[in-house]
Design an enzyme around this catalytic site. Structure first.
Site, short mmCIF file in Angstrom:
data_model
loop_
_atom_site.label_atom_id
_atom_site.label_comp_id
_atom_site.label_asym_id
_atom_site.label_seq_id
_atom_site.Cartn_x
_atom_site.Cartn_y
_atom_site.Cartn_z
CG HIS A 27 -5.28 -6.35 -0.30
ND1 HIS A 27 -6.49 -6.41 0.34
CD2 HIS A 27 -5.33 -7.28 -1.31
CE1 HIS A 27 -7.25 -7.30 -0.27
NE2 HIS A 27 -6.58 -7.84 -1.27
CE LYS A 48 -3.96 -2.23 2.29
NZ LYS A 48 -4.91 -2.17 3.45
CE1 TYR A 66 -9.33 -3.08 0.55
CE2 TYR A 66 -8.45 -1.26 -0.73
CZ TYR A 66 -8.26 -2.36 0.10
OH TYR A 66 -6.99 -2.72 0.48
CD GLU A 78 -8.62 -9.58 -3.49
OE1 GLU A 78 -7.41 -9.82 -3.25
OE2 GLU A 78 -9.44 -9.29 -2.61
CG ASN A 115 -3.58 -2.22 6.95
OD1 ASN A 115 -3.49 -1.89 5.77
ND2 ASN A 115 -4.57 -2.95 7.41
P1 GDP Z 1 -7.61 -6.97 5.70
O1 GDP Z 1 -8.11 -8.17 4.95
O2 GDP Z 1 -6.79 -7.35 6.91
O3 GDP Z 1 -6.87 -5.98 4.82
O4 GDP Z 1 -8.88 -6.20 6.30
P2 GDP Z 1 -10.33 -5.86 5.71
O5 GDP Z 1 -10.57 -6.58 4.40
O6 GDP Z 1 -11.30 -6.07 6.82
O7 GDP Z 1 -10.26 -4.29 5.45
C1 GDP Z 1 -9.67 -3.77 4.29
C2 GDP Z 1 -8.83 -2.58 4.67
O8 GDP Z 1 -9.69 -1.56 5.17
C3 GDP Z 1 -7.83 -2.81 5.81
O9 GDP Z 1 -6.64 -3.43 5.41
C4 GDP Z 1 -7.60 -1.41 6.30
O10 GDP Z 1 -6.72 -0.69 5.42
C5 GDP Z 1 -9.02 -0.84 6.20
N1 GDP Z 1 -9.76 -1.05 7.43
C6 GDP Z 1 -10.40 -2.18 7.84
N2 GDP Z 1 -10.99 -2.02 9.03
C7 GDP Z 1 -10.74 -0.74 9.39
C8 GDP Z 1 -11.12 0.03 10.53
O11 GDP Z 1 -11.79 -0.42 11.46
N3 GDP Z 1 -10.68 1.30 10.54
C9 GDP Z 1 -9.93 1.83 9.54
N4 GDP Z 1 -9.55 3.10 9.63
N5 GDP Z 1 -9.57 1.13 8.45
C10 GDP Z 1 -9.97 -0.14 8.37
#
Ligand code: GDP
Length: 140
Positions: free
Chosen positions: A117, A11, A51, A128, A114
């Site tokens: 992905h 990212k 997303y 994807e 973070n």
């Molecule tokens: P991943 O599979 O660990 O990447 O997590 P998810 O698919 O649930 O979420 C996609 C991305 O959205 C995450 O990697 C973060 O960049 C963002 N994200 C997810 N949950 C949160 C949250 O509670 N707060 C914020 N600020 N960003 C989030």
């Protein structure tokens, strides 16, 4: 165990930290092969569509803005159990919960910014990968 493919995105935060090399090295040293990779700036349409599953979540709009804030490095990784192996190397979404030594523990700034992905299932990985790469771009 099966040979799998998964999608990795480094990212914008990790690209800005000059962590591309260390992150790709982490994949390779763990036994995953890079079979395609490219650096690009996502378009707004790409970020929103990628997303879309999170479109109703409060973090969706700032997540899209973050993914547009700089270039990303998108790769296809191959290996035994690659989808879950890659997820283990990434660590938890919230870096304060990520296991020591994982990519997010090492490079993530917060739950949004973070570092990486990774696809979360074989089916999502296939979708994807097809979102960003033609099959002819994968080097086996
Ligand atoms: P991943 O599979 O660990 O990447 O997590 P998810 O698919 O649930 O979420 C996609 C991305 O959205 C995450 O990697 C973060 O960049 C963002 N994200 C997810 N949950 C949160 C949250 O509670 N707060 C914020 N600020 N960003 C989030």
């Amino acid at each position: 165990m099966a040979l799998e493919h998964t999608l990795s995105i480094i990212k914008p935060d990790a690209v800005a930290k000059r962590a591309i090399g260390e992150i790709l090295a982490t994949f390779e040293q763990a036994g995953l092969s890079v079979v395609a990779t490219k650096m690009k700036r996502l378009t707004r349409a790409e970020a929103e569509a990628f997303y879309a599953v999170h479109a109703d979540r409060p973090f969706y709009a700032p997540l899209v803005e973050f993914m547009l804030s700089g270039p990303v490095v998108i790769s296809v990784l191959a290996g035994e159990n690659a989808v879950m192996h890659h997820r283990q190397l990434m660590g938890a979404t919230d870096p304060t919960a990520a296991a020591p030594g994982t990519i997010r523990a090492r490079f993530a700034s917060n739950t949004r910014e973070n570092a990486v992905h990774g696809s979360d299932s074989v089916e999502n990985a296939q979708n994807e990968i097809a979102f960003f790469f033609a099959q002819t771009e994968l080097c086996h």
